[in-house]
Design a protein around this motif. Structure first.
Motif, PDB file in Angstrom:
ATOM      1  N   GLY A 141       0.823  -1.205   0.000  1.00  0.00           N
ATOM      2  CA  GLY A 141       0.000   0.000   0.000  1.00  0.00           C
ATOM      3  C   GLY A 141       0.853   1.249   0.000  1.00  0.00           C
ATOM      4  N   LEU A 142       1.881   1.205   0.856  1.00  0.00           N
ATOM      5  CA  LEU A 142       2.769   2.365   0.924  1.00  0.00           C
ATOM      6  C   LEU A 142       3.491   2.571  -0.396  1.00  0.00           C
ATOM      7  N   VAL A 143       3.929   1.436  -0.960  1.00  0.00           N
ATOM      8  CA  VAL A 143       4.652   1.517  -2.223  1.00  0.00           C
ATOM      9  C   VAL A 143       3.752   2.069  -3.310  1.00  0.00           C
ATOM     10  N   CYS A 144       2.536   1.547  -3.346  1.00  0.00           N
ATOM     11  CA  CYS A 144       1.617   2.022  -4.382  1.00  0.00           C
ATOM     12  C   CYS A 144       1.326   3.499  -4.199  1.00  0.00           C
ATOM     13  N   ALA A 145       1.232   3.896  -2.925  1.00  0.00           N
ATOM     14  CA  ALA A 145       0.998   5.318  -2.678  1.00  0.00           C
ATOM     15  C   ALA A 145       2.191   6.125  -3.162  1.00  0.00           C
ATOM     16  N   GLY A 146       3.375   5.546  -3.014  1.00  0.00           N
ATOM     17  CA  GLY A 146       4.586   6.267  -3.377  1.00  0.00           C
ATOM     18  C   GLY A 146       4.856   6.290  -4.860  1.00  0.00           C
ATOM     19  N   VAL A 147       4.810   5.133  -5.491  1.00  0.00           N
ATOM     20  CA  VAL A 147       5.229   5.085  -6.902  1.00  0.00           C
ATOM     21  C   VAL A 147       4.064   4.877  -7.856  1.00  0.00           C
ATOM     22  N   GLY A 148       2.923   4.568  -7.298  1.00  0.00           N
ATOM     23  CA  GLY A 148       1.766   4.375  -8.159  1.00  0.00           C
ATOM     24  C   GLY A 148       1.708   2.969  -8.687  1.00  0.00           C
ATOM     25  N   CYS A 149       0.501   2.408  -8.704  1.00  0.00           N
ATOM     26  CA  CYS A 149       0.324   1.065  -9.217  1.00  0.00           C
ATOM     27  C   CYS A 149      -0.649   1.118 -10.384  1.00  0.00           C
ATOM     28  N   ALA A 150      -0.472   0.183 -11.283  1.00  0.00           N
ATOM     29  CA  ALA A 150      -1.305   0.196 -12.480  1.00  0.00           C
ATOM     30  C   ALA A 150      -2.687  -0.382 -12.219  1.00  0.00           C
ATOM     31  N   GLY A 151      -2.912  -0.861 -11.021  1.00  0.00           N
ATOM     32  CA  GLY A 151      -4.199  -1.463 -10.725  1.00  0.00           C
ATOM     33  C   GLY A 151      -4.218  -2.892 -11.196  1.00  0.00           C
ATOM     34  N   ALA A 152      -5.334  -3.562 -11.002  1.00  0.00           N
ATOM     35  CA  ALA A 152      -5.452  -4.981 -11.339  1.00  0.00           C
ATOM     36  C   ALA A 152      -5.601  -5.135 -12.845  1.00  0.00           C
ATOM     37  N   GLU A 153      -4.526  -4.904 -13.579  1.00  0.00           N
ATOM     38  CA  GLU A 153      -4.586  -4.946 -15.031  1.00  0.00           C
ATOM     39  C   GLU A 153      -4.326  -6.357 -15.527  1.00  0.00           C
ATOM     40  N   GLY A 154      -5.393  -7.068 -15.827  1.00  0.00           N
ATOM     41  CA  GLY A 154      -5.257  -8.405 -16.368  1.00  0.00           C
ATOM     42  C   GLY A 154      -4.379  -9.283 -15.499  1.00  0.00           C
ATOM     43  N   CYS A 155      -3.487  -9.972 -16.156  1.00  0.00           N
ATOM     44  CA  CYS A 155      -2.606 -10.911 -15.452  1.00  0.00           C
ATOM     45  C   CYS A 155      -1.165 -10.419 -15.482  1.00  0.00           C
ATOM     46  N   MET A 156      -0.989  -9.124 -15.637  1.00  0.00           N
ATOM     47  CA  MET A 156       0.364  -8.583 -15.733  1.00  0.00           C
ATOM     48  C   MET A 156       1.128  -8.739 -14.435  1.00  0.00           C
ATOM     49  N   GLY A 157       0.421  -8.856 -13.350  1.00  0.00           N
ATOM     50  CA  GLY A 157       1.098  -9.063 -12.081  1.00  0.00           C
ATOM     51  C   GLY A 157       1.152 -10.525 -11.696  1.00  0.00           C
ATOM     52  N   GLY A 158       0.936 -11.395 -12.636  1.00  0.00           N
ATOM     53  CA  GLY A 158       0.921 -12.827 -12.358  1.00  0.00           C
ATOM     54  C   GLY A 158      -0.505 -13.348 -12.433  1.00  0.00           C
ATOM     55  N   ASP A 159      -0.605 -14.647 -12.595  1.00  0.00           N
ATOM     56  CA  ASP A 159      -1.904 -15.279 -12.781  1.00  0.00           C
ATOM     57  C   ASP A 159      -2.411 -15.809 -11.442  1.00  0.00           C
ATOM     58  N   ASP A 160      -3.474 -15.190 -10.947  1.00  0.00           N
ATOM     59  CA  ASP A 160      -4.051 -15.674  -9.694  1.00  0.00           C
ATOM     60  C   ASP A 160      -5.173 -16.673  -9.950  1.00  0.00           C
ATOM     61  N   GLY A 161      -5.309 -17.088 -11.184  1.00  0.00           N
ATOM     62  CA  GLY A 161      -6.338 -18.062 -11.533  1.00  0.00           C
ATOM     63  C   GLY A 161      -7.659 -17.432 -11.912  1.00  0.00           C
ATOM     64  N   SER A 162      -7.801 -16.150 -11.652  1.00  0.00           N
ATOM     65  CA  SER A 162      -9.064 -15.508 -12.009  1.00  0.00           C
ATOM     66  C   SER A 162      -8.858 -14.236 -12.823  1.00  0.00           C
ATOM     67  N   CYS A 163      -7.621 -13.812 -12.939  1.00  0.00           N
ATOM     68  CA  CYS A 163      -7.363 -12.596 -13.713  1.00  0.00           C
ATOM     69  C   CYS A 163      -7.739 -12.833 -15.177  1.00  0.00           C
ATOM     70  N   VAL A 164      -8.090 -11.783 -15.852  1.00  0.00           N
ATOM     71  CA  VAL A 164      -8.455 -11.897 -17.267  1.00  0.00           C
ATOM     72  C   VAL A 164      -7.751 -10.783 -18.037  1.00  0.00           C
ATOM     73  N   PRO A 165      -6.930 -11.131 -18.992  1.00  0.00           N
ATOM     74  CA  PRO A 165      -6.305 -10.076 -19.796  1.00  0.00           C
ATOM     75  C   PRO A 165      -7.361  -9.223 -20.486  1.00  0.00           C
ATOM     76  N   ALA A 166      -7.042  -7.986 -20.656  1.00  0.00           N
ATOM     77  CA  ALA A 166      -7.975  -7.073 -21.317  1.00  0.00           C
ATOM     78  C   ALA A 166      -8.117  -7.440 -22.787  1.00  0.00           C
ATOM     79  N   SER A 167      -9.152  -6.919 -23.393  1.00  0.00           N
ATOM     80  CA  SER A 167      -9.310  -7.083 -24.842  1.00  0.00           C
ATOM     81  C   SER A 167      -8.113  -6.477 -25.551  1.00  0.00           C
TER      82      SER A 167
END
Lengths: 276, 948
Positions: free
Chosen positions: B18-44
């Motif tokens: 949370g602190l890191v995201c506050a500091g450097v910004g996170c792209a949000g839950a964008e598809g499976c770019m942060g790894g596959d949690d089994g439910s992520c879905v890549p964008a169109s």
């Protein structure tokens, strides 16, 4: 590495300090003291053995590491250069800086080869000297990695390290300098954190036969918490330091990881600058 | 405690995150770019694309019966695969547990066919990040998204093969009205060392099939042979890639990048890797690759390229305009309709440097064509007729609006009509082969597919060498007995053949512009093959093979035209039967097809001693199998990462009756880094000790001793066969064409004459295969060897793997026959691998008229067995060979495997070898018997061991 271990280590150092010397461990005939071989074991030297004595320093440090894993058809060359500094503060404390430098990586996956030249990471540290005796001094420290690396496609790497460095002056010409640290690297990719935690302990014997020369040799042990291969590496190290003029220093050093998950074959480092 | 610690760690990570995201910004839950949690879905992917149509349709389903397979030679959809369909195309992604070819799992784009013309020509497109086996995606989970009417999608989740920490998720998405699939692949590196990755789709063209077209300087359809050790030198950047197969009614494809201007990759006739530039991927980092994979009807690539240019425009890329025109022949009328007759390539001149090809088109039957080209550029239009470029290019400049070119006049072609009749005057299924009347004319009438598949033997060029008839310099004459085709103006010999056991007919024709040359040729059967013998080719490929584009109809006609009666249909990794084509042609009484497969190792895994790079086990044939169109690979098993012994075990329950396992081209070279011959793969030479493990891997039934036309291969395969025989690895030898079309590799050359009282009427497949396994056969590409040895029971027994105790004073009774157009200059009798006796040319009959039907018997006589065996002690084996004289052999590296001392030149037109070389290019007359295993004392055959 838990608190009990740290306490045991402190006791050991205190016992060793029984042979007191009026000069103090950080006051040497040499231009500097309490400085292990300057070999990077992580980005912006996070995870590298830290200095135990306060000085002002401005050095340009370069490094190159080589990894050749023939069985996997994999190879990597990583080289970089960056400016490092230490700044004395009142109260026997100091700040350490690694300014973001330039890094070059070449990675070969069979014949798929990629290379890139990027801005490296920077770091900022605070170190506080804690003299235990005339022969022994400890220096707890904290360092933070600055997220300036441009090699990442999408992620950002941050890092934090706390630890304690120490120096034991065995003889006017011989000291033992080392540290125990707990660097944590966080690669932030969207909501995902890729965490690498590599507790590191190491020590170098610094032998100073003449005022202009120091020979450094030792080893580091790196572990990787939470990994299926907990031994990251055992790194025998060797280096030579030349002093000239009033505070000039040139050093070349190398480490050769011999065991563990880190497949790096060799890390070579060279630095030059001034200390005062 | 552990749980509490875990919770603390999770809390700490969340807090730090949370602190890191506050500091450097996170792209949000964008598809499976942060790894596959089994439910992520890549964008169109390719979100800028927008298509509309009057009758949109869209569906998503799982294939549940074989009838859902799209049309096309390369179509392989099977039960369990994923079917995405709209009003413009049908796409099939193979099911998770149904891998094909180079991919370690399902999840590859397997079929892609346009609606309204042109069948599937795509073997496979799969995801990889490099060229190693562990660089390919291995998918383990699948999610389907049915968001109709907006979109349907299939999301495949997996990891790189054998690299569990590198996650890869690919989304195939289809929307109504769109001419292609939107594809997005996301790769997350959870490992420890920086990786060099080239996220790509690997389009497995297979060679001899669809050809990639790359619009960059000096390329187009020209691709230098790929050196896998120098990929970096082969990398190109291109705005799109297109591909089409020629000589067959197939689809055309194009790949367009989304979110970037160009695609990086490498291309050759076997494979294109199309993706991102190689890049370093750090641990914890990720990369995404988006593309639009288009399909359009053929012929040629023009429609696919036009769609690609339109898509590029929608995606914000270069603007383009339409350029249309018409091709007319100089004497009036339209020219077009077939790519073999006329094709067009548009180049952008580069001022002294190699031109940049931008488009290719095949004019329709009215001669009309339409191209889509970048606006405001200068171009040159080059016409190709019968595989050759015409000299004068038409220059034009595109503006910002559509452009209509003036009619392009091309010279008139000539046409040819040939009829083939049997002795009774009835139409005969046959093959025609044209050769230039004057050899010096060959260069001026040779051709290629816009420079690809160039072959000096294709003179005159009549069509793409690996496609349907006409192909190369050949034409199939169907049951009507007449074939009509275009030919370049010139003077030719036209040869008609019905196989090596019939006469050969030849006539000279003059092909003139705008005129039709006609001729009728007659053929007659020859009394060569003993009764009860069937002619069999046990290694034949058709359009279902990834490296063939011959339509089933032409393939089946070719069997009859070559006089082959039994076929083992052995497509690469796919079971085929040709049943439909044979039924439609009504030729079921003339040829019997045994469905089979050629297992073709693609995924490198085997590390024999001394190997530095992993291997595959080469190719093996298995037949008969059951052709099951609803199943993956039509019923062939997954054959990857298996040693031969394990492969034999896997095949055992799949045989439909008495099965045969055949070691194919045992000492062949590798193809695209994949070993094709098992013995070469394991580094075997005749000096290699036969260990128990090796023996189990040599437990096939028969071994190819002849494969195709190559004499160089024959002498090596036979050396291996002899060495194995001498060491007690007694296997029957076979002779097969390994034909992939009829343009260059002639089916039935060579073949096996299998004896044992067989006939096509009431064909007993099990008994036939037992006789094959028992070595009751002769391999030949023309000469017929009839040999037997006196047995104690008074019979005369032919070659067989069954040991024979010769009668006292036994003789070898030997007759060698051949059609007059086949050269027999030598008979060789080989005992235990050494030449026991040679019957020289002076003792042989040589027919005076190669087109006649006299002097079929070249030699007949008896040879004393005792005399032949003098110098040998104990049991022995005997093999008889006949045919053209064997050239000088050397063993330059002393490995026991000989090579030809000098390169074999093509025979000149006035030499006796010319005719067979014309009918079956590269072939020199050769025949061999299976061995006689001479067990002198009746206690079983004791192998003689290797010569010292």
């Amino acid at each position: 590495m838990n608190a009990a271990c740290i306490r045991a280590l402190a006791c050991l150092l205190a016992l060793l300090a029984a042979r007191e010397s009026a000069a103090g461990p950080c006051i040497s005939k040499q231009p500097e003291a309490g400085v292990p071989a300057r070999i990077p074991l992580g980005p912006a030297e996070l995870g590298s053995l830290a200095e135990a004595c306060s000085r002002n320093e401005l050095t340009l440090r370069g490094f190159a590491s080589v990894l050749i894993a023939e069985q996997d058809f994999y190879g990597m060359l990583h080289a970089g250069v960056a400016l490092h500094a230490r700044l004395r503060l009142p109260g026997d404390a100091w700040l350490s800086f690694a300014l973001p430098g330039v890094e070059h990586r070449f990675v070969a996956n069979a014949t798929i080869e990629a290379e890139s030249t990027d801005t490296g990471a920077g770091s900022l540290g605070f170190h506080q000297a804690l003299p235990l005796s005339a022969r022994v001094q400890l220096a707890p420290f904290v360092r933070a990695l600055l997220p300036t690396e441009s090699v990442y496609q999408r992620a950002t790497r941050l890092g934090f390290e706390h630890g304690i460095a120490g120096v034991w002056r065995i003889d006017p010409r011989l000291e033992l300098a080392g540290s125990l640290s707990f660097p944590t690297l966080l690669t932030v990719n969207g909501p995902t954190l890729h965490i690498v935690h590599v507790p590191t302990i190491g020590a170098d014997a610094v032998f100073e036969p003449w005022r202009f020369l120091a020979v450094v040799t030792g080893a580091a042990l790196r572990l990787r918490a939470g990994s299926d291969q907990p031994l990251e590496s055992i790194d025998p190290r060797v280096g030579v330091r030349l002093y000239f003029g009033s505070g000039g220093v040139v050093e070349i050093a190398a480490a050769f990881p011999i065991s563990g998950a880190d497949r790096t074959d060799a890390i070579l480092a060279a630095s030059g600058g001034w200390i005062w | 405690m552990r749980g509490a610690l875990g919770s603390w760690v999770q809390w700490a990570v969340a807090t730090i995150g949370g602190l890191v995201c506050a500091g450097v910004g996170c792209a949000g839950a964008e598809g499976c770019m942060g790894g596959d949690d089994g439910s992520c879905v890549p964008a169109s992917a390719c979100t800028r694309l927008e298509y509309s149509c009057s009758a949109p349709s869209l569906s998503l389903s799982t294939v549940d019966h074989g009838g859902q397979r799209p049309p096309g030679l390369a179509a392989l959809a099977a039960i369990g695969d994923i079917l995405l369909e709209n009003d413009r195309l049908t796409a099939v992604i193979d099911g998770l547990n149904a891998p094909h070819y180079l991919a370690p799992s399902g999840g590859s784009l397997l079929d892609l066919a346009p609606k309204g013309g042109g069948g599937d020509q795509l073997n496979q497109a799969f995801q990889a990040v490099g060229i190693l086996p562990h660089d390919a995606a291995r998918y383990h989970a699948l999610d389907l998204i049915d968001d109709r009417p907006r979109l349907v999608a299939a999301v495949f989740r997996g990891r790189l093969d054998l690299r569990p920490k590198i996650e890869i998720v690919t989304r195939y998405e289809l929307r109504a009205c769109e001419p292609g699939l939107r594809v997005r692949t996301e790769i997350y590196h959870g490992g420890r060392d920086p990786l060099s990755v080239m996220p790509s789709d690997a389009f497995f063209w297979g060679d001899r099939a669809a050809i990639p077209f790359v619009p960059i300087q000096g390329r187009g359809f020209h691709h230098p042979e790929l050196d896998l050790e120098k990929i970096g030198e082969a990398l190109t950047r291109t705005p799109f890639v297109a591909a089409a197969a020629y000589g067959v009614d197939g689809a055309a494809y194009a790949i367009v990048p989304c979110g970037r201007e160009r695609l990086s990759g490498f291309h050759d006739a076997t494979l294109s890797a199309v993706g991102l530039e190689p890049r370093i991927l750090m641990p914890g980092d990720s990369v995404a690759f988006e593309r639009f994979i288009l399909v359009a009807p053929g012929p040629g690539t023009q429609r696919a390229i036009s769609e690609a240019q339109h898509a590029r425009r929608l995606l914000g890329g270069a603007r383009s305009v339409r350029v249309s025109g018409r091709v007319i022949v100089s004497t009036g009328g339209a020219a077009g309709g077939q790519e073999r007759r006329i094709g067009l390539v548009v180049y952008e001149p580069e001022g002294g440097k190699p031109d940049t090809p931008w488009a290719e088109a095949v004019p329709d039957a009215d001669g009309r064509f339409e191209l889509t080209l970048p606006e405001r550029r200068g171009f040159q239009l080059e016409a190709h007729m019968l595989g050759r470029p015409l000299p004068n290019r038409r220059s034009f400049v595109t503006g910002t609006t559509d452009l209509v070119l003036e009619d392009l006049a091309v010279p008139e072609l000539g046409s040819v009509e040939i009829s083939v009749r049997d002795l009774a005057g009835a139409p005969l299924i046959a093959e025609l082969v044209l050769t230039p009347a004057a050899p010096t004319q060959a260069e001026s009438v040779a051709g290629s597919v816009y420079g690809a598949f160039e072959d000096e033997r294709c003179a005159p060029y009549l069509g793409p060498p690996h496609g349907g008839s006409p192909a190369c310099n050949r034409v199939i004459v169907d049951g009507s007995g007449t074939a009509t085709f275009f030919a370049p103006v010139g003077s030719y010999y036209v040869h008609a053949t019905h196989g090596p056991f019939w006469t050969l007919a030849r006539a000279r024709i003059e092909v003139m512009a705008g005129e039709r040359a006609t001729e009728t040729l007659s053929l007659a059967p020859l009394d060569l093959v003993p009764s009860g013998t069937l002619s069999a080719d046990l290694h034949v490929h058709g359009g279902a093979s990834f490296d063939s584009t011959i339509p089933d109809r032409d393939r089946a006609l070719g069997f009859v035209a070559a006089g082959v009666q039994v076929i083992a249909a052995t497509d690469h990794d796919v079971v085929t039967s040709y049943a439909q084509a044979i039924e439609e042609l009504g030729i079921g009484d003339r040829v019997h097809v045994m469905p089979g497969v050629e297992t073709t190792g693609q995924i490198l895994f085997l590390m024999p001693p001394g190997a530095e790079i992993p291997k595959v086990i080469g190719h093996f044939n298995f037949w008969p199998l059951v052709h099951r169109p609803g199943e993956p690979r039509n019923g062939a098993p997954d054959d990857e990462r298996l040693e031969p012994r394990a492969l034999f075990d896997r095949m055992q329950p799949l045989y439909d009756g008495v099965g045969v396992a055949q070691l194919n081209h045992p000492l062949d070279h590798d193809s695209f880094g994949r070993d094709t011959g098992y013995l070469t793969a394991i580094g075997w030479t005749p000096r290699t000790p036969i260990t128990a493990q090796l023996r189990s891997n040599l437990d096939f039934h028969v071994q190819e001793v002849m494969n195709g036309h190559s004499l160089e291969r024959f002498v090596r395969y036979r050396a291996a066969w002899f060495a194995l025989l001498s060491q007690g690895i007694v296997r029957a030898g076979t002779a097969n064409s390994d034909s992939h079309g009829f343009g260059v590799e002639a089916v039935g050359y060579p073949r096996n004459l299998v004896s044992g009282g067989h006939s096509l009427e009431g064909f007993d497949r099990d008994r036939f295969n037992l006789d094959l396994r028992a070595g009751r056969s002769v391999g030949t590409n023309g000469p017929v060897i009839i040999a037997c040895i006196d047995a104690p029971d008074g019979s005369c027994r032919g070659p067989s793997l069954e040991p024979l105790q010769p009668a006292p004073g036994a003789v070898l009774r030997l007759t060698v026959k051949a059609a007059p157009w086949i050269v027999v200059d030598e008979i060789r009798l080989i005992v235990n691998g050494r030449l026991g006796r040679v019957v020289p040319p002076s003792e042989l009959a040589h027919p005076a008229d190669p087109f006649g039907s006299e002097q079929l018997v070249r030699w007949t006589g008896e040879i004393s067995l005792a005399e032949l065996m003098s110098g040998t002690a104990g049991d022995a084996w005997l093999v008889i060979e006949a045919g053209d004289r064997l050239p000088a052999l050397v063993d330059s590296n002393g490995d026991g495997l000989p090579e030809l001392a000098a390169k074999l030149e093509r025979p000149a037109q006035d030499t006796p070898q010319f005719l067979l070389d014309a009918i079956a290019p590269g072939t020199r007359a050769t025949a061999f018997t299976n061995p006689f295993l001479l067990d002198w004392d009746g206690d079983g055959f004791e192998p003689p061991g290797l010569p010292p």
